[in-house]
Scaffold this motif. Structure first.
Motif, PDB file in Angstrom:
ATOM      1  N   VAL A   1      33.331 149.532   9.262  1.00 45.81           N
ATOM      2  CA  VAL A   1      34.440 149.231  10.164  1.00 45.81           C
ATOM      3  C   VAL A   1      33.891 149.136  11.585  1.00 45.81           C
ATOM      4  O   VAL A   1      33.128 149.994  12.033  1.00 45.81           O
ATOM      5  CB  VAL A   1      35.515 150.326  10.079  1.00 45.81           C
ATOM      6  CG1 VAL A   1      36.603 150.104  11.127  1.00 45.81           C
ATOM      7  CG2 VAL A   1      36.120 150.369   8.692  1.00 45.81           C
ATOM      8  N   SER A   2      34.279 148.096  12.280  1.00 47.38           N
ATOM      9  CA  SER A   2      33.804 147.895  13.643  1.00 47.38           C
ATOM     10  C   SER A   2      34.180 149.079  14.530  1.00 47.38           C
ATOM     11  O   SER A   2      35.322 149.540  14.522  1.00 47.38           O
ATOM     12  CB  SER A   2      34.418 146.608  14.214  1.00 47.38           C
ATOM     13  OG  SER A   2      34.029 146.418  15.552  1.00 47.38           O
TER      14      SER A   2
ATOM     15  N   LYS B   1      41.095 152.026   6.461  1.00 44.12           N
ATOM     16  CA  LYS B   1      40.465 150.748   6.133  1.00 44.12           C
ATOM     17  C   LYS B   1      39.351 150.934   5.099  1.00 44.12           C
ATOM     18  O   LYS B   1      39.198 150.135   4.170  1.00 44.12           O
ATOM     19  CB  LYS B   1      39.897 150.103   7.401  1.00 44.12           C
ATOM     20  CG  LYS B   1      40.956 149.720   8.422  1.00 44.12           C
ATOM     21  CD  LYS B   1      40.328 149.147   9.687  1.00 44.12           C
ATOM     22  CE  LYS B   1      41.396 148.797  10.726  1.00 44.12           C
ATOM     23  NZ  LYS B   1      40.803 148.278  11.994  1.00 44.12           N
ATOM     24  N   LEU B   2      38.571 151.988   5.252  1.00 42.74           N
ATOM     25  CA  LEU B   2      37.492 152.263   4.300  1.00 42.74           C
ATOM     26  C   LEU B   2      38.056 152.610   2.927  1.00 42.74           C
ATOM     27  O   LEU B   2      37.517 152.179   1.893  1.00 42.74           O
ATOM     28  CB  LEU B   2      36.613 153.401   4.822  1.00 42.74           C
ATOM     29  CG  LEU B   2      35.777 153.074   6.075  1.00 42.74           C
ATOM     30  CD1 LEU B   2      35.210 154.344   6.687  1.00 42.74           C
ATOM     31  CD2 LEU B   2      34.649 152.101   5.724  1.00 42.74           C
TER      32      LEU B   2
ATOM     33  N   SER C   1      31.359 154.976   8.826  1.00 44.38           N
ATOM     34  CA  SER C   1      31.296 154.039   7.703  1.00 44.38           C
ATOM     35  C   SER C   1      30.077 154.318   6.821  1.00 44.38           C
ATOM     36  O   SER C   1      30.169 154.313   5.587  1.00 44.38           O
ATOM     37  CB  SER C   1      31.249 152.598   8.208  1.00 44.38           C
ATOM     38  OG  SER C   1      32.421 152.267   8.934  1.00 44.38           O
TER      39      SER C   1
ATOM     40  N   ASP D   1      41.624 155.331  12.708  1.00 40.26           N
ATOM     41  CA  ASP D   1      41.597 153.877  12.570  1.00 40.26           C
ATOM     42  C   ASP D   1      40.718 153.426  11.409  1.00 40.26           C
ATOM     43  O   ASP D   1      41.086 152.519  10.654  1.00 40.26           O
ATOM     44  CB  ASP D   1      41.074 153.248  13.871  1.00 40.26           C
ATOM     45  CG  ASP D   1      40.938 151.733  13.744  1.00 40.26           C
ATOM     46  OD1 ASP D   1      41.969 151.055  13.567  1.00 40.26           O
ATOM     47  OD2 ASP D   1      39.794 151.238  13.810  1.00 40.26           O
ATOM     48  N   ALA D   2      39.563 154.074  11.242  1.00 33.98           N
ATOM     49  CA  ALA D   2      38.575 153.595  10.275  1.00 33.98           C
ATOM     50  C   ALA D   2      38.844 154.049   8.843  1.00 33.98           C
ATOM     51  O   ALA D   2      38.669 153.258   7.900  1.00 33.98           O
ATOM     52  CB  ALA D   2      37.177 154.047  10.704  1.00 33.98           C
TER      53      ALA D   2
END
Length: 275
Positions: A252-253, A236-237, A259, A232-233
């Motif tokens: 990232v939450s 996005k990163l 992160s 998931d992360a």
């Protein structure tokens, strides 16, 4: 019988000699066609026979590295023309059981997305998170190979620009522009491994013209819950790194440690580029 006069004999002998010379000259060819052809250059010059134009057309097929996922390896092959992706296919993808249906649904969408985007910055297909992450990773490795080959072909041109236009820009606009003028090529830079509580994180970026054009994660936490967090992360990163152009990106939450490690490795890669 009448005696022949000596003068008449001399005249007749001279006339016979002249006639013989004229006859010989009339039999000699006026010109040699073979010699004229050789001298006239009937054969085209070597440059015309072997044109070297179009050598840098940037066309070919490039296969990325196989990316291992929880459900099996994913490997992408690209067709590139003029530096652009014109075709993409997955030569390996998860198979067996439910994976067959997931692959059949996801891979065509990922192929189209790769061609449309022209980069590895594409969205994951819903319901195929792991396959999508593996696809992106293999796709990026293929693009890295394309970039490296392009940089090698253009090294001579880049050197010429650096020695000519780069100096002028540097004196007028500052040292940053001077470096940019000479560094028109593409660099692929791998950051240091950053250790986190859940495992190592390592980032590789592609930099062109002083800007990040692509980012991928070579190492990330895995095993158990970390697999889902990473899947998931990381995309996005990667997108955040390309968008920001620096390591100053938001965490990232739900993936704080990943992160932080990502940013640390990303910064070390950018340091190598002088950024």
């Amino acid at each position: 019988m009448r005696k022949s006069h000596p003068v008449r004999r001399a005249v007749l002998a001279g006339a016979a000699t002249v006639s013989g010379i004229v006859l010989l000259l009339s039999l000699k060819p006026a010109s040699d066609p073979g010699s004229a052809s050789a001298a006239g250059g009937a054969a085209p010059p070597a440059a015309a026979q072997s044109p070297q134009g179009g050598r840098g057309a940037g066309s070919g097929t490039v296969t990325g590295e196989a990316a291992d996922t929880q459900y099996g390896p994913v490997q992408v092959r690209l067709t590139v023309s003029g530096g652009k992706i014109t075709g993409a296919e997955a030569v390996q993808a998860p198979k067996g059981g439910q994976s067959d249906q997931v692959t059949a649904d996801a891979v065509p969408k990922l192929n189209r997305a790769a061609v449309d985007a022209g980069t590895a910055d594409i969205d994951a297909v819903s319901g195929a998170t792991y396959t999508s992450a593996g696809y992106v990773k293999s796709l990026q490795s293929a693009l890295d190979k394309v970039a490296a080959a392009s940089a090698g072909q253009n090294s001579g041109e880049g050197s010429g620009q650096g020695s000519g236009g780069g100096t002028g820009q540097g004196s007028g606009d500052g040292s940053g522009e001077e470096q940019g003028g000479g560094g028109q090529g593409t660099q692929v830079l791998t950051g240091d491994v950053a250790q986190t509580q859940y495992g190592p994180v390592q980032v590789r970026v592609t930099v062109s013209g002083g800007r990040i054009t692509a980012a991928e994660t070579l190492q990330a936490p895995k095993g158990g819950r970390s697999d889902q967090v990473t899947a998931d992360a990381v995309p996005k990163l990667d997108r955040a790194a390309v968008s920001a152009g620096t390591a100053d990106i938001d965490a990232v939450s739900g993936a704080t440690y990943t992160s932080a490690g990502y940013k640390q490795s990303l910064q070390s890669a950018l340091d190598r580029a002088g950024g």
